[in-house]
Write a protein that holds these residues in place. Sequence first.
Motif, PDB file in Angstrom:
ATOM      1  N   UNK A  70      61.373  54.473  84.046  1.00  0.00           N
ATOM      2  CA  UNK A  70      61.063  54.407  82.519  1.00  0.00           C
ATOM      3  C   UNK A  70      62.303  54.808  81.841  1.00  0.00           C
ATOM      4  N   UNK A  71      62.839  53.893  80.907  1.00  0.00           N
ATOM      5  CA  UNK A  71      63.929  54.214  80.240  1.00  0.00           C
ATOM      6  C   UNK A  71      63.721  55.275  78.941  1.00  0.00           C
ATOM      7  N   UNK A  72      64.893  55.911  78.418  1.00  0.00           N
ATOM      8  CA  UNK A  72      64.518  56.834  77.472  1.00  0.00           C
ATOM      9  C   UNK A  72      64.010  56.157  76.207  1.00  0.00           C
ATOM     10  N   UNK A  73      64.317  54.720  75.977  1.00  0.00           N
ATOM     11  CA  UNK A  73      63.431  53.937  74.859  1.00  0.00           C
ATOM     12  C   UNK A  73      62.114  53.780  74.912  1.00  0.00           C
ATOM     13  N   UNK A  74      61.509  53.866  76.406  1.00  0.00           N
ATOM     14  CA  UNK A  74      60.384  53.522  76.787  1.00  0.00           C
ATOM     15  C   UNK A  74      59.760  55.049  76.517  1.00  0.00           C
ATOM     16  N   UNK A  75      60.354  56.134  76.859  1.00  0.00           N
ATOM     17  CA  UNK A  75      59.746  57.395  76.585  1.00  0.00           C
ATOM     18  C   UNK A  75      59.528  57.686  74.938  1.00  0.00           C
ATOM     19  N   UNK A  76      60.695  57.321  74.127  1.00  0.00           N
ATOM     20  CA  UNK A  76      60.353  57.363  72.757  1.00  0.00           C
ATOM     21  C   UNK A  76      59.188  56.536  72.305  1.00  0.00           C
ATOM     22  N   UNK A  81      60.503  45.985  73.673  1.00  0.00           N
ATOM     23  CA  UNK A  81      60.220  44.919  74.368  1.00  0.00           C
ATOM     24  C   UNK A  81      61.597  43.870  74.245  1.00  0.00           C
ATOM     25  N   UNK A  82      62.093  44.040  73.267  1.00  0.00           N
ATOM     26  CA  UNK A  82      63.195  43.155  72.845  1.00  0.00           C
ATOM     27  C   UNK A  82      64.467  43.552  73.905  1.00  0.00           C
ATOM     28  N   UNK A  83      64.627  44.608  74.122  1.00  0.00           N
ATOM     29  CA  UNK A  83      65.972  44.683  74.928  1.00  0.00           C
ATOM     30  C   UNK A  83      65.607  44.220  76.407  1.00  0.00           C
ATOM     31  N   UNK A  84      64.499  43.924  76.721  1.00  0.00           N
ATOM     32  CA  UNK A  84      63.914  43.458  77.884  1.00  0.00           C
ATOM     33  C   UNK A  84      63.845  42.202  77.979  1.00  0.00           C
ATOM     34  N   UNK A  85      64.054  41.294  76.695  1.00  0.00           N
ATOM     35  CA  UNK A  85      64.051  39.864  76.626  1.00  0.00           C
ATOM     36  C   UNK A  85      63.050  39.342  76.058  1.00  0.00           C
ATOM     37  N   UNK A  86      61.965  39.771  75.522  1.00  0.00           N
ATOM     38  CA  UNK A  86      60.993  39.502  74.929  1.00  0.00           C
ATOM     39  C   UNK A  86      60.931  39.548  73.448  1.00  0.00           C
ATOM     40  N   UNK A  87      60.797  38.675  72.651  1.00  0.00           N
ATOM     41  CA  UNK A  87      60.923  38.902  71.265  1.00  0.00           C
ATOM     42  C   UNK A  87      59.690  38.384  70.409  1.00  0.00           C
ATOM     43  N   UNK A  95      50.872  39.811  85.259  1.00  0.00           N
ATOM     44  CA  UNK A  95      51.475  38.403  85.746  1.00  0.00           C
ATOM     45  C   UNK A  95      52.510  37.601  85.037  1.00  0.00           C
ATOM     46  N   UNK A  96      53.301  36.855  85.587  1.00  0.00           N
ATOM     47  CA  UNK A  96      54.299  36.066  85.044  1.00  0.00           C
ATOM     48  C   UNK A  96      53.598  34.756  84.719  1.00  0.00           C
ATOM     49  N   UNK A  97      53.930  34.167  83.574  1.00  0.00           N
ATOM     50  CA  UNK A  97      53.857  32.793  83.394  1.00  0.00           C
ATOM     51  C   UNK A  97      55.252  32.204  82.732  1.00  0.00           C
ATOM     52  N   UNK A  98      55.360  30.881  83.154  1.00  0.00           N
ATOM     53  CA  UNK A  98      56.256  30.149  82.442  1.00  0.00           C
ATOM     54  C   UNK A  98      56.155  28.799  82.421  1.00  0.00           C
ATOM     55  N   UNK A  99      56.403  27.916  81.416  1.00  0.00           N
ATOM     56  CA  UNK A  99      56.216  26.531  81.435  1.00  0.00           C
ATOM     57  C   UNK A  99      57.304  25.703  81.709  1.00  0.00           C
ATOM     58  N   UNK A 100      58.279  26.241  82.324  1.00  0.00           N
ATOM     59  CA  UNK A 100      59.461  25.329  82.904  1.00  0.00           C
ATOM     60  C   UNK A 100      59.889  26.181  84.185  1.00  0.00           C
ATOM     61  N   UNK A 133      58.367  43.242  85.026  1.00  0.00           N
ATOM     62  CA  UNK A 133      56.932  43.353  84.975  1.00  0.00           C
ATOM     63  C   UNK A 133      56.177  44.726  85.128  1.00  0.00           C
ATOM     64  N   UNK A 134      56.916  45.700  85.928  1.00  0.00           N
ATOM     65  CA  UNK A 134      56.243  47.071  85.899  1.00  0.00           C
ATOM     66  C   UNK A 134      56.492  47.689  84.486  1.00  0.00           C
ATOM     67  N   UNK A 135      57.568  47.420  84.116  1.00  0.00           N
ATOM     68  CA  UNK A 135      57.921  48.184  82.657  1.00  0.00           C
ATOM     69  C   UNK A 135      56.887  47.508  81.575  1.00  0.00           C
ATOM     70  N   UNK A 136      56.691  46.335  81.647  1.00  0.00           N
ATOM     71  CA  UNK A 136      55.706  45.811  80.608  1.00  0.00           C
ATOM     72  C   UNK A 136      54.228  46.286  81.055  1.00  0.00           C
ATOM     73  N   UNK A 137      53.876  46.361  82.236  1.00  0.00           N
ATOM     74  CA  UNK A 137      52.413  46.683  82.603  1.00  0.00           C
ATOM     75  C   UNK A 137      52.565  48.190  82.154  1.00  0.00           C
ATOM     76  N   UNK A 138      53.358  48.956  82.428  1.00  0.00           N
ATOM     77  CA  UNK A 138      53.259  50.406  81.971  1.00  0.00           C
ATOM     78  C   UNK A 138      53.270  50.646  80.445  1.00  0.00           C
ATOM     79  N   UNK A 139      53.938  49.799  79.757  1.00  0.00           N
ATOM     80  CA  UNK A 139      53.958  50.118  78.419  1.00  0.00           C
ATOM     81  C   UNK A 139      52.441  49.193  77.810  1.00  0.00           C
ATOM     82  N   UNK A 140      52.092  48.341  78.400  1.00  0.00           N
ATOM     83  CA  UNK A 140      50.815  47.727  77.871  1.00  0.00           C
ATOM     84  C   UNK A 140      49.652  48.612  78.000  1.00  0.00           C
ATOM     85  N   UNK A 141      49.431  49.454  79.198  1.00  0.00           N
ATOM     86  CA  UNK A 141      48.395  50.467  79.235  1.00  0.00           C
ATOM     87  C   UNK A 141      48.500  51.826  78.354  1.00  0.00           C
TER      88      UNK A 141
END
Length: 255
Positions: free
Chosen positions: A2-8, A30-36, A94-99, A161-169
């Motif tokens: 877990x990054x410092x930003x995630x700890x914050x 989420x933004x630095x991970x590529x999710x806007x 889980x991951x989803x993508x439409x391309x 996946x693991x970072x988003x899963x942790x943050x979501x919970x």
Amino acid sequence: MVSNMQHDFVSALSSGIALDDAMEIAQTVLRPLGFDASSYDFSPVPLTHDGEFIVPTVYAMQNTPSDMTDLWCGQHYYAHDPVMDASRETSCPFIWTYRGQQSDIMSRILDQRHRPVVDYLCDTGMESGITVPIRGAGGALATFTAISTSRIDIDDLNNAVSSVGYLAHIFHEAVVKGFPPQAFRTPHVRLTARERQCLQLCAKGLIAKEIAHELGRSVATVTLHLTSATKKLGARNRFHALVLAAHYQLLETTN
């Protein structure tokens, strides 16, 4: 790790924080991970007894098109979202993508029923993401979804996946404590307080005469309440009404 930003992020999410505030904080991680963009929903009872999705009692979106909430909740896209169908079958992120390459679970789930949702997401550039199903007490279901509108590849999605899963919970545990009481009651069946009370006593084995004595009401009044509740539940008889009431968590005295 877990990054410092995630700890914050964890430190910033106080218990009972307002949902919109939490969504904004989550987006900074989420933004630095590529999710806007992102979305979150909560359903105390996610499915009808026939297996159809019930519109959630809590729904929030961040950086999504202005018409998306109405489409998902008002025009029933929620019930045709392949991500929600996948969330019925797994408790893992889980991951989803439409391309390009699709994840295994989404490959199994996707069919023509989902075409309006998939077309909308592709038209608006929201083609990839990670969804985290979160199961709660009594069968409640929440989902947190991180959405990417950039050309994020499958390897980057897998790495996140693991970072988003942790943050979501962490996110869910913080916001759920601030939900109003009505968020924990299904909107699918609306019984009066007295109808619920009569059903609850009936579920304890009391007959109408005993319920009437317990409540200080006439037997005719109790029978009327039970009959009304049975009709609202769409039940065939009183026993069936109790089964359906249990499914919709209407027998819980805390509801």
